[in-house]
Structures are given as C-alpha cells and as structure tokens.
Design a protein around this motif. Structure first.
Motif, PDB file in Angstrom:
ATOM      1  N   ILE A  10       0.831  -1.208   0.000  1.00 28.91           N
ATOM      2  CA  ILE A  10       0.000   0.000   0.000  1.00 28.91           C
ATOM      3  C   ILE A  10       0.864   1.256   0.000  1.00 28.91           C
ATOM      4  O   ILE A  10       0.591   2.211  -0.734  1.00 28.91           O
ATOM      5  CB  ILE A  10      -0.947   0.008   1.227  1.00 28.91           C
ATOM      6  CG1 ILE A  10      -2.006  -1.083   1.096  1.00 28.91           C
ATOM      7  CG2 ILE A  10      -1.609   1.376   1.402  1.00 28.91           C
ATOM      8  CD1 ILE A  10      -2.706  -1.414   2.394  1.00 28.91           C
ATOM      9  N   ASN A  11       1.932   1.257   0.807  1.00 22.48           N
ATOM     10  CA  ASN A  11       2.736   2.489   0.879  1.00 22.48           C
ATOM     11  C   ASN A  11       3.841   2.550  -0.187  1.00 22.48           C
ATOM     12  O   ASN A  11       4.659   3.487  -0.184  1.00 22.48           O
ATOM     13  CB  ASN A  11       3.279   2.725   2.305  1.00 22.48           C
ATOM     14  CG  ASN A  11       4.346   1.727   2.691  1.00 22.48           C
ATOM     15  OD1 ASN A  11       5.068   1.203   1.838  1.00 22.48           O
ATOM     16  ND2 ASN A  11       4.458   1.445   3.983  1.00 22.48           N
ATOM     17  N   TYR A  20      -6.862  -0.733  -8.989  1.00 20.16           N
ATOM     18  CA  TYR A  20      -7.826   0.262  -8.512  1.00 20.16           C
ATOM     19  C   TYR A  20      -7.366   0.739  -7.140  1.00 20.16           C
ATOM     20  O   TYR A  20      -6.765  -0.022  -6.371  1.00 20.16           O
ATOM     21  CB  TYR A  20      -9.222  -0.372  -8.390  1.00 20.16           C
ATOM     22  CG  TYR A  20     -10.244   0.526  -7.744  1.00 20.16           C
ATOM     23  CD1 TYR A  20     -10.982   1.425  -8.500  1.00 20.16           C
ATOM     24  CD2 TYR A  20     -10.448   0.485  -6.362  1.00 20.16           C
ATOM     25  CE1 TYR A  20     -11.908   2.266  -7.891  1.00 20.16           C
ATOM     26  CE2 TYR A  20     -11.381   1.320  -5.757  1.00 20.16           C
ATOM     27  CZ  TYR A  20     -12.101   2.209  -6.533  1.00 20.16           C
ATOM     28  OH  TYR A  20     -13.005   3.039  -5.947  1.00 20.16           O
ATOM     29  N   GLU A  21      -7.673   2.000  -6.860  1.00 18.52           N
ATOM     30  CA  GLU A  21      -7.339   2.534  -5.533  1.00 18.52           C
ATOM     31  C   GLU A  21      -8.315   3.648  -5.201  1.00 18.52           C
ATOM     32  O   GLU A  21      -8.690   4.434  -6.068  1.00 18.52           O
ATOM     33  CB  GLU A  21      -5.902   3.094  -5.557  1.00 18.52           C
ATOM     34  CG  GLU A  21      -5.456   3.680  -4.241  1.00 18.52           C
ATOM     35  CD  GLU A  21      -4.003   4.175  -4.289  1.00 18.52           C
ATOM     36  OE1 GLU A  21      -3.454   4.361  -5.397  1.00 18.52           O
ATOM     37  OE2 GLU A  21      -3.435   4.384  -3.208  1.00 18.52           O
ATOM     38  N   ASP A  22      -8.736   3.728  -3.950  1.00 15.19           N
ATOM     39  CA  ASP A  22      -9.440   4.906  -3.462  1.00 15.19           C
ATOM     40  C   ASP A  22      -8.976   5.170  -2.042  1.00 15.19           C
ATOM     41  O   ASP A  22      -7.978   4.584  -1.599  1.00 15.19           O
ATOM     42  CB  ASP A  22     -10.974   4.770  -3.619  1.00 15.19           C
ATOM     43  CG  ASP A  22     -11.559   3.626  -2.805  1.00 15.19           C
ATOM     44  OD1 ASP A  22     -11.001   3.284  -1.747  1.00 15.19           O
ATOM     45  OD2 ASP A  22     -12.603   3.077  -3.223  1.00 15.19           O
ATOM     46  N   VAL A  27      -6.378  -2.270  -4.707  1.00 23.13           N
ATOM     47  CA  VAL A  27      -6.605  -3.515  -5.456  1.00 23.13           C
ATOM     48  C   VAL A  27      -5.423  -3.729  -6.393  1.00 23.13           C
ATOM     49  O   VAL A  27      -5.007  -2.805  -7.101  1.00 23.13           O
ATOM     50  CB  VAL A  27      -7.909  -3.447  -6.278  1.00 23.13           C
ATOM     51  CG1 VAL A  27      -8.185  -4.791  -6.952  1.00 23.13           C
ATOM     52  CG2 VAL A  27      -9.089  -3.024  -5.403  1.00 23.13           C
ATOM     53  N   PHE A  28      -4.881  -4.930  -6.393  1.00 18.13           N
ATOM     54  CA  PHE A  28      -3.696  -5.214  -7.210  1.00 18.13           C
ATOM     55  C   PHE A  28      -3.725  -6.667  -7.664  1.00 18.13           C
ATOM     56  O   PHE A  28      -4.462  -7.500  -7.121  1.00 18.13           O
ATOM     57  CB  PHE A  28      -2.415  -4.904  -6.436  1.00 18.13           C
ATOM     58  CG  PHE A  28      -2.249  -5.644  -5.131  1.00 18.13           C
ATOM     59  CD1 PHE A  28      -3.018  -5.318  -4.016  1.00 18.13           C
ATOM     60  CD2 PHE A  28      -1.325  -6.675  -5.016  1.00 18.13           C
ATOM     61  CE1 PHE A  28      -2.867  -6.007  -2.814  1.00 18.13           C
ATOM     62  CE2 PHE A  28      -1.164  -7.365  -3.813  1.00 18.13           C
ATOM     63  CZ  PHE A  28      -1.944  -7.027  -2.710  1.00 18.13           C
ATOM     64  N   GLU A  29      -2.882  -6.966  -8.663  1.00 14.87           N
ATOM     65  CA  GLU A  29      -2.838  -8.321  -9.221  1.00 14.87           C
ATOM     66  C   GLU A  29      -2.101  -9.252  -8.271  1.00 14.87           C
ATOM     67  O   GLU A  29      -1.029  -8.905  -7.756  1.00 14.87           O
ATOM     68  CB  GLU A  29      -2.129  -8.306 -10.585  1.00 14.87           C
ATOM     69  CG  GLU A  29      -2.908  -7.568 -11.649  1.00 14.87           C
ATOM     70  CD  GLU A  29      -2.193  -7.598 -13.004  1.00 14.87           C
ATOM     71  OE1 GLU A  29      -1.187  -8.325 -13.157  1.00 14.87           O
ATOM     72  OE2 GLU A  29      -2.650  -6.870 -13.903  1.00 14.87           O
ATOM     73  N   LEU A  41      -8.058  -7.550  -3.032  1.00 11.29           N
ATOM     74  CA  LEU A  41      -8.639  -6.287  -2.537  1.00 11.29           C
ATOM     75  C   LEU A  41      -8.325  -6.180  -1.064  1.00 11.29           C
ATOM     76  O   LEU A  41      -8.667  -7.094  -0.287  1.00 11.29           O
ATOM     77  CB  LEU A  41     -10.151  -6.270  -2.748  1.00 11.29           C
ATOM     78  CG  LEU A  41     -10.610  -6.286  -4.218  1.00 11.29           C
ATOM     79  CD1 LEU A  41     -10.942  -7.702  -4.641  1.00 11.29           C
ATOM     80  CD2 LEU A  41     -11.802  -5.367  -4.426  1.00 11.29           C
ATOM     81  N   ILE A  42      -7.681  -5.104  -0.670  1.00 14.97           N
ATOM     82  CA  ILE A  42      -7.263  -4.976   0.731  1.00 14.97           C
ATOM     83  C   ILE A  42      -7.664  -3.610   1.285  1.00 14.97           C
ATOM     84  O   ILE A  42      -7.645  -2.592   0.576  1.00 14.97           O
ATOM     85  CB  ILE A  42      -5.731  -5.184   0.885  1.00 14.97           C
ATOM     86  CG1 ILE A  42      -4.913  -4.147   0.133  1.00 14.97           C
ATOM     87  CG2 ILE A  42      -5.342  -6.585   0.421  1.00 14.97           C
ATOM     88  CD1 ILE A  42      -3.390  -4.315   0.294  1.00 14.97           C
ATOM     89  N   PRO A  43      -8.045  -3.577   2.574  1.00 13.85           N
ATOM     90  CA  PRO A  43      -8.281  -2.271   3.206  1.00 13.85           C
ATOM     91  C   PRO A  43      -6.945  -1.568   3.419  1.00 13.85           C
ATOM     92  O   PRO A  43      -5.936  -2.218   3.722  1.00 13.85           O
ATOM     93  CB  PRO A  43      -8.935  -2.639   4.545  1.00 13.85           C
ATOM     94  CG  PRO A  43      -8.467  -4.028   4.835  1.00 13.85           C
ATOM     95  CD  PRO A  43      -8.226  -4.695   3.503  1.00 13.85           C
ATOM     96  N   LYS A  44      -6.920  -0.257   3.252  1.00 13.51           N
ATOM     97  CA  LYS A  44      -5.664   0.475   3.481  1.00 13.51           C
ATOM     98  C   LYS A  44      -5.277   0.446   4.955  1.00 13.51           C
ATOM     99  O   LYS A  44      -4.093   0.474   5.292  1.00 13.51           O
ATOM    100  CB  LYS A  44      -5.787   1.909   2.977  1.00 13.51           C
ATOM    101  CG  LYS A  44      -5.753   1.976   1.454  1.00 13.51           C
ATOM    102  CD  LYS A  44      -5.615   3.399   0.961  1.00 13.51           C
ATOM    103  CE  LYS A  44      -5.285   3.402  -0.525  1.00 13.51           C
ATOM    104  NZ  LYS A  44      -5.280   4.756  -1.083  1.00 13.51           N
TER     105      LYS A  44
END
Ligand code: 5GP
Ligand code: ZN
Length: 113
Positions: A10-11, A20-22, A27-29, A41-44
C-alpha cells in the motif's frame, strides 16, 4: 514497526500491479494468479484477517464489496466471478492483512474444500 507485506505494498515500499485505488481500499494483481483474473482487494487500514472484523472497522468490508461489483461491471465479468478470503492456518492464510481474492476469467472448480 509494521512488518506487514500488504501494508508495504500500500505504501509503495514493495511494487505491485495496481488495478484500482481509493481512500479506503487498494486492489492489485496477485503475484501467483489462479485464473486469468486474480486480484487482491485490501483495506488500506491494517486488519489482520476476517476474524478481526468488528463493528468499528466493518464498513470497509461493505466498501470492498461495492468495489468488487464495480470491477465486475468494468471488466464485463458476465460469466461470473468468485470472492474468497482465507482466515487462519486451516484455511491457508499466508498474509496476515485482510484480503479478498477476486478470481475470474475461466470456469472455476465448484469444489470449495
Ligand atoms: P492467502 O494465501 O493469504 O489467502 O493469499 C495471499 C496471496 O498473496 C496469495 O495468493 C499470494 O500469491 C499473494 N502474494 C504473496 N506475496 C505477494 C506479493 O509480494 N505481491 C503480490 N502481488 N501478491 C502476493
Ligand atoms: Zn498490513
């Protein structure tokens, strides 16, 4: 110190292929895809796994499922997809940062265990 692999992704400390990111989710492969489409899909905000979801942090889980529905539309996954989360040793969880696998792009084995 936070030694979590997905917090490092994430960082930006560890590179990843972003999908995707918000403000809440990333979200990453997956590095070892099980199907043509295999995203994580992971929570920040760090949550170690599904057993640590509480009334205080559960809203991000609903948001993750909104993002899943959006990605499914954007990617035109008309034939369907699977969402999986592994929690703890019996389920084979290997990274202890809550993540949902989004798997699609081929007919998937019906067997779950
Ligand atoms: P789990 O087994 O905990 O449910 O899922 C962990 C997932 O993370 C696995 O599917 C694995 O391939 C993926 N993974 C592990 N290390 C990395 C990495 O450094 N980068 C990416 N993109 N995926 C990883
Ligand atoms: Zn983490």
């Amino acid at each position: 110190m936070n030694d979590c692999l997905f917090c490092k992704i994430i960082n930006g400390e560890i590179p990843s292929k972003k999908v995707y990111e918000d403000e809440l989710v990333y979200v990453f492969e997956d590095i070892a895809p099980a199907a043509p489409i295999h995203y994580l899909l992971i929570p920040k905000k760090h949550i170690s796994g599904a057993s640590e979801i509480t009334a205080e942090n559960s809203s991000v889980v609903a948001h993750i499922f909104e993002v899943i529905a959006k990605l499914a539309k954007d990617l035109n996954l008309k034939n369907g997809f699977r969402v999986v989360t592994n929690c703890g040793p019996d389920a084979g969880q290997t990274v202890f940062h809550l993540h949902y696998h989004l798997i699609a792009g081929r007919e998937l084995d019906v067997k779950m265990a």
